[in-house]
Design a protein around this motif. Structure first.
Motif, PDB file in Angstrom:
ATOM      1  N   ALA A   1       5.353   5.395   5.550  1.00 17.19           N
ATOM      2  CA  ALA A   1       6.206   5.511   4.375  1.00 17.19           C
ATOM      3  C   ALA A   1       7.494   6.223   4.747  1.00 17.19           C
ATOM      4  O   ALA A   1       7.494   7.216   5.475  1.00 17.19           O
ATOM      5  CB  ALA A   1       5.478   6.279   3.277  1.00 17.19           C
ATOM      6  N   ALA A   2       8.604   5.684   4.283  1.00 14.60           N
ATOM      7  CA  ALA A   2       9.880   6.343   4.488  1.00 14.60           C
ATOM      8  C   ALA A   2       9.903   7.663   3.726  1.00 14.60           C
ATOM      9  O   ALA A   2       9.174   7.853   2.743  1.00 14.60           O
ATOM     10  CB  ALA A   2      11.012   5.438   4.007  1.00 14.60           C
ATOM     11  N   ALA A   3      10.719   8.578   4.184  1.00 16.59           N
ATOM     12  CA  ALA A   3      10.886   9.845   3.475  1.00 16.59           C
ATOM     13  C   ALA A   3      11.443   9.594   2.073  1.00 16.59           C
ATOM     14  O   ALA A   3      12.036   8.538   1.802  1.00 16.59           O
ATOM     15  CB  ALA A   3      11.813  10.767   4.258  1.00 16.59           C
ATOM     16  N   ASP A   4      11.243  10.552   1.189  1.00 17.34           N
ATOM     17  CA  ASP A   4      11.638  10.367  -0.210  1.00 17.34           C
ATOM     18  C   ASP A   4      13.122  10.052  -0.369  1.00 17.34           C
ATOM     19  O   ASP A   4      13.517   9.372  -1.317  1.00 17.34           O
ATOM     20  CB  ASP A   4      11.292  11.622  -1.014  1.00 17.34           C
ATOM     21  N   ASP A   5      13.952  10.519   0.557  1.00 17.14           N
ATOM     22  CA  ASP A   5      15.390  10.287   0.454  1.00 17.14           C
ATOM     23  C   ASP A   5      15.852   9.120   1.314  1.00 17.14           C
ATOM     24  O   ASP A   5      17.041   8.899   1.502  1.00 17.14           O
ATOM     25  CB  ASP A   5      16.169  11.548   0.845  1.00 17.14           C
ATOM     26  N   GLU A   6      14.877   8.337   1.840  1.00 14.65           N
ATOM     27  CA  GLU A   6      15.203   7.207   2.691  1.00 14.65           C
ATOM     28  C   GLU A   6      14.782   5.892   2.032  1.00 14.65           C
ATOM     29  O   GLU A   6      13.845   5.857   1.229  1.00 14.65           O
ATOM     30  CB  GLU A   6      14.474   7.309   4.040  1.00 14.65           C
ATOM     31  N   VAL A   7      15.477   4.832   2.407  1.00 16.74           N
ATOM     32  CA  VAL A   7      15.105   3.489   1.985  1.00 16.74           C
ATOM     33  C   VAL A   7      14.265   2.873   3.094  1.00 16.74           C
ATOM     34  O   VAL A   7      14.526   3.073   4.275  1.00 16.74           O
ATOM     35  CB  VAL A   7      16.357   2.632   1.723  1.00 16.74           C
ATOM     36  N   GLY A   8      13.239   2.126   2.723  1.00 17.69           N
ATOM     37  CA  GLY A   8      12.417   1.466   3.730  1.00 17.69           C
ATOM     38  C   GLY A   8      13.214   0.456   4.528  1.00 17.69           C
ATOM     39  O   GLY A   8      14.270  -0.027   4.084  1.00 17.69           O
TER      40      GLY A   8
ATOM     41  N   LEU B   1       0.827  -1.204   0.000  1.00 18.09           N
ATOM     42  CA  LEU B   1       0.000   0.000   0.000  1.00 18.09           C
ATOM     43  C   LEU B   1       0.863   1.256   0.000  1.00 18.09           C
ATOM     44  O   LEU B   1       0.561   2.236  -0.697  1.00 18.09           O
ATOM     45  CB  LEU B   1      -0.923   0.000   1.218  1.00 18.09           C
ATOM     46  N   LEU B   2       1.938   1.228   0.771  1.00 21.53           N
ATOM     47  CA  LEU B   2       2.824   2.391   0.811  1.00 21.53           C
ATOM     48  C   LEU B   2       3.547   2.582  -0.519  1.00 21.53           C
ATOM     49  O   LEU B   2       3.745   3.714  -0.972  1.00 21.53           O
ATOM     50  CB  LEU B   2       3.835   2.235   1.945  1.00 21.53           C
ATOM     51  N   LEU B   3       3.939   1.480  -1.152  1.00 19.24           N
ATOM     52  CA  LEU B   3       4.602   1.572  -2.457  1.00 19.24           C
ATOM     53  C   LEU B   3       3.691   2.173  -3.515  1.00 19.24           C
ATOM     54  O   LEU B   3       4.163   2.802  -4.461  1.00 19.24           O
ATOM     55  CB  LEU B   3       5.068   0.186  -2.912  1.00 19.24           C
ATOM     56  N   SER B   4       2.376   2.007  -3.359  1.00 20.08           N
ATOM     57  CA  SER B   4       1.441   2.566  -4.342  1.00 20.08           C
ATOM     58  C   SER B   4       1.477   4.085  -4.360  1.00 20.08           C
ATOM     59  O   SER B   4       1.060   4.709  -5.343  1.00 20.08           O
ATOM     60  CB  SER B   4       0.011   2.095  -4.034  1.00 20.08           C
ATOM     61  N   GLY B   5       1.935   4.678  -3.276  1.00 25.05           N
ATOM     62  CA  GLY B   5       1.962   6.126  -3.174  1.00 25.05           C
ATOM     63  C   GLY B   5       0.653   6.737  -2.727  1.00 25.05           C
ATOM     64  O   GLY B   5       0.577   7.942  -2.473  1.00 25.05           O
ATOM     65  N   VAL B   6      -0.381   5.925  -2.621  1.00 21.88           N
ATOM     66  CA  VAL B   6      -1.703   6.426  -2.223  1.00 21.88           C
ATOM     67  C   VAL B   6      -1.804   6.538  -0.700  1.00 21.88           C
ATOM     68  O   VAL B   6      -2.530   7.389  -0.182  1.00 21.88           O
ATOM     69  CB  VAL B   6      -2.802   5.497  -2.773  1.00 21.88           C
TER      70      VAL B   6
END
Length: 324
Positions: free
Chosen positions: A175-182, A132-137
């Motif tokens: 969700a991790a921040a845009d500059d972070e890896v999960g 779900l987090l990978l979907s961006g929604v």
């Protein structure tokens, strides 16, 4: 075994749990069936289990676990946009337990569903949360494992009535921040439907289990699954800080550790004080370790659920939480 290139945006940021006040001790069971404390501990490691009060349902336990999470981490209550509840003991076919959690905590505009994968349910729900987090929604997903298995237990069956208890655990996955890896590093899952005859709910609504067959299956598939997770992530058993299996039976956990060449001290469990709580067992083990100060940010852990289906689900992750 389903293993593919794994991508993650997920981080665990909050945790909570709840178990009912009422206890069922081994001495209590001695008065119901032909058993005794020494036999139960020797065979299972279980010393007690919790039982929901009259009128207390799975949704009540799930809500209490989430409330515990929010009490510790107040910011967690804001912006939850999905709620996943892993359970085999929903209050009723509908409405879902997840929808009742949504109402109780006032999480407006949340996607809310129940997931049925028995003892693999919590880890499966974590995998779904990552998707779900990978979907961006979605940005904040509440994942809960909650069970009232004592309502499905036949207290005339000495082989199963000693095992099961009630409880709930919850984590917030963000969700991790845009500059972070999960922090989720690898995942796998598999189902062998032909083995469903070994653990099932009968027509009377009671749990029936062929413990010997489940034990044999788990001792094969779980060590293989854990090694597969580590291989996916380019890690070894020496890198693993914690192993968090489904807490079905302490002796089974010890045997799996032996197959993996892991010291039992590396296994986090909830079975001694809570019995087998199915989808709740892994979050209960995590929360107990968190409260004891065992979990440190950056530690590598393998979560592994397995049970009726026969279904297994594994997840390798870096612990990212610090104490609230």
């Amino acid at each position: 075994m389903t293993e593919t290139a794994f991508v993650s945006r997920a981080r665990v940021t909050a945790i909570g749990s709840y178990v009912p006040e009422r206890l069922i001790t081994n001495e209590d069971l001695e008065r119901l069936v032909e058993t005794n404390n020494e036999w139960i501990v020797r065979r299972t490691g279980i010393e007690q289990r919790h039982q929901a009060a009259e009128g207390q349902s799975t949704s009540d336990l799930a809500i209490a676990a989430v409330q515990n999470l929010i009490e510790r981490f107040p910011a967690a209550a804001h912006g939850i946009d999905a709620i996943l509840v892993a359970t085999s003991t929903a209050d009723k076919p509908f409405p879902s337990v997840a929808s009742q959690v949504q109402q109780a905590i006032g999480a407006r505009n949340s996607f809310a569903i129940d997931l049925s994968a028995a003892c693999a349910g919590f880890v499966s729900a974590l995998q779904l949360a990552n998707g779900l987090l990978l979907s961006g929604v979605y940005r904040k997903v509440l994942v809960i494992g909650a069970e009232t298995l004592t309502k499905m237990t036949d207290y005339t069956d000495r082989s199963t009535c000693i095992l099961f208890g009630d409880g709930a655990g919850a984590v917030l996955v963000e969700a991790a921040a845009d500059d972070e890896v999960g922090s989720f590093l690898a995942a796998n899952a598999d189902t062998e439907g032909a083995g469903g005859i070994h653990v099932y709910c009968n027509d009377e609504g009671n749990i029936v289990q062929n413990g010997r067959e489940v034990y044999k299956w788990a001792l094969t598939v779980v060590p293989e699954g854990v090694r597969g997770l580590l291989t996916q992530a380019g890690k070894t058993l020496d890198d693993l800080d914690w192993f968090v299996p489904h807490s079905a039976n302490l002796r089974m956990i010890e045997a799996i550790c032996e197959r993996l060449a892991l010291t039992p001290e590396k296994a986090l469990q909830s079975v001694v004080n809570n019995g087998n709580t199915s989808a709740a067992s892994i979050p209960l083990a995590l929360d107990a370790a968190f409260k004891e100060g065992k979990l440190q940010s950056g530690q590598l852990m393998a979560l592994y659920g397995f049970g009726s289906g026969l279904t297994q689900s594994g997840l390798l992750l870096r612990w990212t939480m610090i104490r609230a």
